[in-house]
Write an enzyme that holds these catalytic residues in place. Structure first.
Site, PDB file in Angstrom:
ATOM      1  N   PHE A 159      47.497  69.907  67.896  1.00  0.00           N
ATOM      2  CA  PHE A 159      48.954  69.804  67.833  1.00  0.00           C
ATOM      3  C   PHE A 159      49.367  68.751  66.328  1.00  0.00           C
ATOM      4  O   PHE A 159      48.653  67.794  66.080  1.00  0.00           O
ATOM      5  CB  PHE A 159      49.551  68.632  68.979  1.00  0.00           C
ATOM      6  CG  PHE A 159      50.910  69.068  69.514  1.00  0.00           C
ATOM      7  CD1 PHE A 159      51.159  69.750  70.288  1.00  0.00           C
ATOM      8  CD2 PHE A 159      51.822  68.547  68.441  1.00  0.00           C
ATOM      9  CE1 PHE A 159      52.498  70.208  70.771  1.00  0.00           C
ATOM     10  CE2 PHE A 159      53.431  68.852  68.863  1.00  0.00           C
ATOM     11  CZ  PHE A 159      53.473  69.532  69.889  1.00  0.00           C
ATOM     12  N   ALA A 217      47.144  65.432  72.019  1.00  0.00           N
ATOM     13  CA  ALA A 217      46.668  64.252  72.149  1.00  0.00           C
ATOM     14  C   ALA A 217      46.524  63.870  73.447  1.00  0.00           C
ATOM     15  O   ALA A 217      45.754  63.028  73.989  1.00  0.00           O
ATOM     16  CB  ALA A 217      47.630  62.921  71.583  1.00  0.00           C
ATOM     17  N   PHE A 218      47.338  64.482  74.655  1.00  0.00           N
ATOM     18  CA  PHE A 218      47.082  64.406  75.979  1.00  0.00           C
ATOM     19  C   PHE A 218      45.710  64.625  76.606  1.00  0.00           C
ATOM     20  O   PHE A 218      45.275  63.864  77.447  1.00  0.00           O
ATOM     21  CB  PHE A 218      48.185  65.108  76.690  1.00  0.00           C
ATOM     22  CG  PHE A 218      48.326  64.824  78.181  1.00  0.00           C
ATOM     23  CD1 PHE A 218      48.978  63.819  78.921  1.00  0.00           C
ATOM     24  CD2 PHE A 218      47.550  65.493  79.057  1.00  0.00           C
ATOM     25  CE1 PHE A 218      49.054  63.174  80.136  1.00  0.00           C
ATOM     26  CE2 PHE A 218      47.730  65.371  80.385  1.00  0.00           C
ATOM     27  CZ  PHE A 218      48.486  64.154  81.063  1.00  0.00           C
ATOM     28  N   VAL A 253      51.173  61.726  67.430  1.00  0.00           N
ATOM     29  CA  VAL A 253      52.414  62.275  68.302  1.00  0.00           C
ATOM     30  C   VAL A 253      53.416  61.772  67.502  1.00  0.00           C
ATOM     31  O   VAL A 253      53.678  60.505  67.197  1.00  0.00           O
ATOM     32  CB  VAL A 253      52.039  61.442  69.512  1.00  0.00           C
ATOM     33  CG1 VAL A 253      53.248  61.791  70.749  1.00  0.00           C
ATOM     34  CG2 VAL A 253      50.567  61.369  70.107  1.00  0.00           C
ATOM     35  N   THR A 303      63.270  63.627  73.344  1.00  0.00           N
ATOM     36  CA  THR A 303      63.129  63.698  74.796  1.00  0.00           C
ATOM     37  C   THR A 303      61.749  62.520  75.216  1.00  0.00           C
ATOM     38  O   THR A 303      61.058  62.096  74.141  1.00  0.00           O
ATOM     39  CB  THR A 303      62.423  64.918  75.395  1.00  0.00           C
ATOM     40  OG1 THR A 303      60.875  65.131  75.110  1.00  0.00           O
ATOM     41  CG2 THR A 303      63.179  65.993  74.909  1.00  0.00           C
ATOM     42  N   HIS A 331      58.954  62.915  76.371  1.00  0.00           N
ATOM     43  CA  HIS A 331      57.693  63.246  76.276  1.00  0.00           C
ATOM     44  C   HIS A 331      56.733  62.737  75.317  1.00  0.00           C
ATOM     45  O   HIS A 331      55.621  62.345  75.838  1.00  0.00           O
ATOM     46  CB  HIS A 331      58.032  64.896  75.695  1.00  0.00           C
ATOM     47  CG  HIS A 331      56.575  65.773  75.726  1.00  0.00           C
ATOM     48  ND1 HIS A 331      56.202  66.025  77.081  1.00  0.00           N
ATOM     49  CD2 HIS A 331      55.725  66.158  74.888  1.00  0.00           C
ATOM     50  CE1 HIS A 331      55.075  66.938  77.028  1.00  0.00           C
ATOM     51  NE2 HIS A 331      54.783  66.964  75.567  1.00  0.00           N
ATOM     52  N   PHE A 354      41.286  54.568  68.619  1.00  0.00           N
ATOM     53  CA  PHE A 354      42.643  55.059  69.015  1.00  0.00           C
ATOM     54  C   PHE A 354      43.163  55.448  67.442  1.00  0.00           C
ATOM     55  O   PHE A 354      43.847  54.522  66.970  1.00  0.00           O
ATOM     56  CB  PHE A 354      43.591  54.262  69.757  1.00  0.00           C
ATOM     57  CG  PHE A 354      44.797  54.767  69.870  1.00  0.00           C
ATOM     58  CD1 PHE A 354      45.064  55.475  70.697  1.00  0.00           C
ATOM     59  CD2 PHE A 354      46.025  53.975  69.197  1.00  0.00           C
ATOM     60  CE1 PHE A 354      46.269  56.204  71.106  1.00  0.00           C
ATOM     61  CE2 PHE A 354      47.433  54.766  69.559  1.00  0.00           C
ATOM     62  CZ  PHE A 354      47.420  55.690  70.574  1.00  0.00           C
TER      63      PHE A 354
HETATM   64  N1  INI Z   1      50.776  66.390  71.660  1.00  0.00           N
HETATM   65  C1  INI Z   1      50.461  65.882  70.445  1.00  0.00           C
HETATM   66  O1  INI Z   1      49.371  65.648  70.068  1.00  0.00           O
HETATM   67  N2  INI Z   1      51.228  65.426  69.384  1.00  0.00           N
HETATM   68  C2  INI Z   1      52.712  65.565  69.866  1.00  0.00           C
HETATM   69  O2  INI Z   1      53.600  65.079  69.166  1.00  0.00           O
HETATM   70  C3  INI Z   1      53.040  66.248  71.176  1.00  0.00           C
HETATM   71  N3  INI Z   1      54.438  66.617  71.434  1.00  0.00           N
HETATM   72  O3  INI Z   1      55.168  66.084  70.707  1.00  0.00           O
HETATM   73  O4  INI Z   1      54.868  67.108  72.218  1.00  0.00           O
HETATM   74  C4  INI Z   1      51.859  66.891  71.763  1.00  0.00           C
HETATM   75  N4  INI Z   1      52.309  67.523  72.899  1.00  0.00           N
HETATM   76  C5  INI Z   1      51.251  68.077  73.697  1.00  0.00           C
HETATM   77  C6  INI Z   1      50.249  67.328  74.580  1.00  0.00           C
HETATM   78  O5  INI Z   1      49.578  66.400  74.010  1.00  0.00           O
HETATM   79  C7  INI Z   1      49.608  68.333  75.523  1.00  0.00           C
HETATM   80  O6  INI Z   1      48.637  69.155  74.687  1.00  0.00           O
HETATM   81  C8  INI Z   1      50.325  69.215  76.399  1.00  0.00           C
HETATM   82  O7  INI Z   1      51.368  68.514  77.057  1.00  0.00           O
HETATM   83  C9  INI Z   1      49.592  69.978  77.348  1.00  0.00           C
HETATM   84  O8  INI Z   1      48.884  68.979  78.277  1.00  0.00           O
END
Ligand code: INI
Length: 160
Positions: free
Chosen positions: A19, A53-54, A78, A83, A85, A110
């Site tokens: 991402f 990142a999640f 990120v 939102t 999120h 990190f």
């Molecule tokens: N993941 C990121 O690494 N950076 C972001 O800015 C981001 N936004 O903005 O949504 C993001 N979302 C995806 C998340 O990390 C997961 O891959 C997804 O939710 C599936 O689990």
């Protein structure tokens, strides 16, 4: 043995998020540069890409569980949207990486930018001192050394 030779024996795991990959690529380049300057070769590094990142903590957990790495460096970006999120992704990522470090007793860095804008992220993914990937890679090696020193000191204190 010189410090450089001692460090060359280290193995470092890199986990990177796709991402915002145009930013994460620059963090990765910074991390590689720092590790190379400290004497590590590409063969000392293992890289895995995850979707966002999640997902970084899970990949870091698997790397740590393997027992093959002295330190793990997580890289991501990120960027706040309109939102909540952002808060969930950034918060879970930070907490998860911290947990992996404590569970396995190795540094898990990190190297995840959390910014309001793309411009702020790009500012932190530039060259050398302005590159979060570079900074956390140096910090990872410093932590490995600090923990090795501490282990020696504690061993001596216990008369080992
Ligand atoms: N993941 C990121 O690494 N950076 C972001 O800015 C981001 N936004 O903005 O949504 C993001 N979302 C995806 C998340 O990390 C997961 O891959 C997804 O939710 C599936 O689990």
């Amino acid at each position: 043995m010189s410090g450089k030779e001692a460090r060359a024996a280290l193995r470092v795991g890199l986990v990177a998020s796709r991402f915002n990959q145009f930013i994460v690529d620059q963090l990765l380049a910074g991390a590689r540069e720092a590790l190379s300057r400290r004497g590590l070769s590409p063969a000392d590094l293992t890289l895995v890409w995850v979707p966002g990142a999640f997902e970084l903590p899970l990949a870091a957990e698997h790397m740590a569980r393997s027992g093959q790495f002295n330190a793990i460096i997580a890289l991501g970006a990120v960027i706040r949207g309109g939102t909540p999120h952002f808060d969930y992704v950034a918060g879970e990522c930070a907490a998860g990486l911290g947990r992996v470090a404590l569970d396995h007793g190795i540094p898990v860095m990190f190297g995840v930018l959390t910014t309001d804008t793309i411009e702020q992220a790009l500012e932190r993914a530039g060259n050398d001192a302005g590159n979060k990937g570079f900074d956390v890679a140096i910090a990872a090696l410093d932590m490995v050394e600090a923990l090795q020193d501490l282990a020696k000191e504690l061993g001596q204190a216990e008369g080992k």
